[in-house]
Design an enzyme around this catalytic site. Sequence first.
Site, PDB file in Angstrom:
ATOM      1  N   LYS A  23     -11.787  11.509 -86.627  1.00 31.75           N
ATOM      2  CA  LYS A  23     -11.689  12.959 -86.427  1.00 31.75           C
ATOM      3  C   LYS A  23     -13.056  13.481 -85.944  1.00 31.75           C
ATOM      4  O   LYS A  23     -14.075  12.786 -86.081  1.00 31.75           O
ATOM      5  CB  LYS A  23     -11.260  13.609 -87.740  1.00 31.75           C
ATOM      6  CG  LYS A  23      -9.855  13.177 -88.185  1.00 31.75           C
ATOM      7  CD  LYS A  23      -9.459  13.882 -89.469  1.00 31.75           C
ATOM      8  CE  LYS A  23      -7.996  13.658 -89.795  1.00 31.75           C
ATOM      9  NZ  LYS A  23      -7.570  14.465 -90.966  1.00 31.75           N
ATOM     10  N   ARG A 133      -4.522   2.322 -94.457  1.00 32.64           N
ATOM     11  CA  ARG A 133      -4.334   3.522 -95.282  1.00 32.64           C
ATOM     12  C   ARG A 133      -5.092   3.370 -96.621  1.00 32.64           C
ATOM     13  O   ARG A 133      -5.697   4.312 -97.111  1.00 32.64           O
ATOM     14  CB  ARG A 133      -2.833   3.696 -95.470  1.00 32.64           C
ATOM     15  CG  ARG A 133      -2.368   5.022 -95.939  1.00 32.64           C
ATOM     16  CD  ARG A 133      -2.717   6.173 -95.040  1.00 32.64           C
ATOM     17  NE  ARG A 133      -2.750   7.357 -95.867  1.00 32.64           N
ATOM     18  CZ  ARG A 133      -2.828   8.597 -95.427  1.00 32.64           C
ATOM     19  NH1 ARG A 133      -2.934   8.855 -94.147  1.00 32.64           N
ATOM     20  NH2 ARG A 133      -2.844   9.605 -96.244  1.00 32.64           N
ATOM     21  N   THR A 139      -6.089  11.778 -99.174  1.00 33.62           N
ATOM     22  CA  THR A 139      -6.274  12.897 -98.227  1.00 33.62           C
ATOM     23  C   THR A 139      -7.416  13.821 -98.654  1.00 33.62           C
ATOM     24  O   THR A 139      -8.222  14.252 -97.822  1.00 33.62           O
ATOM     25  CB  THR A 139      -4.982  13.752 -98.158  1.00 33.62           C
ATOM     26  OG1 THR A 139      -3.897  12.911 -97.796  1.00 33.62           O
ATOM     27  CG2 THR A 139      -5.118  14.898 -97.173  1.00 33.62           C
ATOM     28  N   ARG A 150     -12.894   7.765 -96.962  1.00 38.52           N
ATOM     29  CA  ARG A 150     -12.998   9.178 -97.338  1.00 38.52           C
ATOM     30  C   ARG A 150     -13.791   9.351 -98.633  1.00 38.52           C
ATOM     31  O   ARG A 150     -14.538  10.317 -98.782  1.00 38.52           O
ATOM     32  CB  ARG A 150     -11.597   9.791 -97.465  1.00 38.52           C
ATOM     33  CG  ARG A 150     -10.921  10.005 -96.100  1.00 38.52           C
ATOM     34  CD  ARG A 150      -9.465  10.364 -96.248  1.00 38.52           C
ATOM     35  NE  ARG A 150      -8.849  10.773 -94.991  1.00 38.52           N
ATOM     36  CZ  ARG A 150      -7.553  10.972 -94.836  1.00 38.52           C
ATOM     37  NH1 ARG A 150      -6.722  10.799 -95.865  1.00 38.52           N
ATOM     38  NH2 ARG A 150      -7.059  11.352 -93.677  1.00 38.52           N
ATOM     39  N   HIS A 173      -8.203   9.680 -89.497  1.00 38.93           N
ATOM     40  CA  HIS A 173      -6.755   9.740 -89.667  1.00 38.93           C
ATOM     41  C   HIS A 173      -6.189   8.332 -89.611  1.00 38.93           C
ATOM     42  O   HIS A 173      -6.681   7.496 -88.847  1.00 38.93           O
ATOM     43  CB  HIS A 173      -6.110  10.570 -88.539  1.00 38.93           C
ATOM     44  CG  HIS A 173      -4.631  10.343 -88.441  1.00 38.93           C
ATOM     45  ND1 HIS A 173      -3.734  11.056 -89.203  1.00 38.93           N
ATOM     46  CD2 HIS A 173      -3.901   9.441 -87.738  1.00 38.93           C
ATOM     47  CE1 HIS A 173      -2.506  10.607 -88.943  1.00 38.93           C
ATOM     48  NE2 HIS A 173      -2.585   9.634 -88.055  1.00 38.93           N
TER      49      HIS A 173
HETATM   50  N1  UDP Z   1      -5.217  19.066 -94.837  1.00 40.30           N
HETATM   51  C1  UDP Z   1      -5.867  20.232 -95.168  1.00 40.30           C
HETATM   52  N2  UDP Z   1      -5.590  20.860 -96.362  1.00 40.30           N
HETATM   53  C2  UDP Z   1      -4.700  20.324 -97.259  1.00 40.30           C
HETATM   54  C3  UDP Z   1      -4.038  19.117 -96.914  1.00 40.30           C
HETATM   55  C4  UDP Z   1      -4.320  18.512 -95.703  1.00 40.30           C
HETATM   56  O1  UDP Z   1      -6.672  20.741 -94.404  1.00 40.30           O
HETATM   57  O2  UDP Z   1      -4.501  20.919 -98.323  1.00 40.30           O
HETATM   58  C5  UDP Z   1      -5.536  18.412 -93.541  1.00 40.30           C
HETATM   59  C6  UDP Z   1      -6.428  17.176 -93.724  1.00 40.30           C
HETATM   60  O3  UDP Z   1      -7.376  17.127 -92.660  1.00 40.30           O
HETATM   61  C7  UDP Z   1      -5.426  16.061 -93.624  1.00 40.30           C
HETATM   62  C8  UDP Z   1      -4.450  16.605 -92.583  1.00 40.30           C
HETATM   63  O4  UDP Z   1      -4.347  17.984 -92.923  1.00 40.30           O
HETATM   64  O5  UDP Z   1      -6.016  14.826 -93.276  1.00 40.30           O
HETATM   65  C9  UDP Z   1      -3.078  15.975 -92.559  1.00 40.30           C
HETATM   66  O6  UDP Z   1      -2.515  16.057 -93.838  1.00 40.30           O
HETATM   67  P1  UDP Z   1      -1.686  14.851 -94.457  1.00 40.30           P
HETATM   68  O7  UDP Z   1      -0.998  15.384 -95.666  1.00 40.30           O
HETATM   69  O8  UDP Z   1      -0.855  14.185 -93.424  1.00 40.30           O
HETATM   70  O9  UDP Z   1      -2.848  13.874 -94.973  1.00 40.30           O
HETATM   71  P2  UDP Z   1      -3.402  12.473 -94.414  1.00 40.30           P
HETATM   72  O10 UDP Z   1      -2.228  11.676 -93.903  1.00 40.30           O
HETATM   73  O11 UDP Z   1      -4.401  12.776 -93.328  1.00 40.30           O
HETATM   74  O12 UDP Z   1      -4.049  11.827 -95.596  1.00 40.30           O
HETATM   75 MG    MG Z   2      -0.592  12.201 -92.765  1.00 41.78          MG
END
Ligand code: UDP
Ligand code: MG
Length: 210
Positions: A23, A133, A139, A150, A173
């Site tokens: 990202k 993952r 996340t 992360r 991501h």
């Molecule tokens: N995100 C955010 N606030 C939240 C949850 C997610 O800004 O409360 C953003 C974060 O950058 C995350 C992306 O949205 O990586 C996509 O969310 P997802 O649930 O798909 O999480 P990921 O697969 O990236 O772990």
């Molecule tokens: Mg996701």
Amino acid sequence: MSDKMNHPAIQAIRHEQTYVMMKPDGVKRGLTGEVMSRISKAGLKVVALKMVKATEDQIRAHYPMQDQEWVDGLGEKGLGTFEKLQLDAKEFLGTDNKSEIGRSVAEGLVDYMQSGPVVCMIVEGIGAIEAVRKMVGHTLPFKAEPGTIRGDFSVDSPVVANVEGRAIQNVVHASVVADEAAHEISIWFNEDEVINYKIAGEDIMYGKIY
Ligand code: UDP
Ligand code: MG
């Protein structure tokens, strides 16, 4: 080598592909090499790679923006943290509705992902989707375990991010399941951008060494 190695089911596991994207915060902080190093050291192979400035259309296609369940999930991830800290989301965000918060996070994500270059890659290897993952971690940076990308390189909180009206900046991501990986790969790469080659450790990582 057993002839069963050529069985399509075994080959599918052996050559599983996932989509990984640095990202803009990860790229700007110079973490691309670190992330690629972790992927390579695990024995996984980068089979496609490029840096691009993502378009709004690409971001909106990449994330399932029309999937209400996914949008609500974005809202819920943040709301859980407000509850844990005994903060009233309504006071800080003007709403405690998961769909409204989720929509606003989704729009923030479109801006975040266009705020600088991203580095796109297809990563291949045994169980690549789950393996990457796990390397990436949770996340929410403050929930990501040390040792994960992360967990080691980010510290953001959804409470702070939501109040600031921006997405959580979490470096990288990675696809979660096979359908998502196939969808994401089709958005960022043409088939002719994928290169088939052998990495140095391939025989040792994936073959019988005795
Ligand atoms: N995100 C955010 N606030 C939240 C949850 C997610 O800004 O409360 C953003 C974060 O950058 C995350 C992306 O949205 O990586 C996509 O969310 P997802 O649930 O798909 O999480 P990921 O697969 O990236 O772990
Ligand atoms: Mg996701």
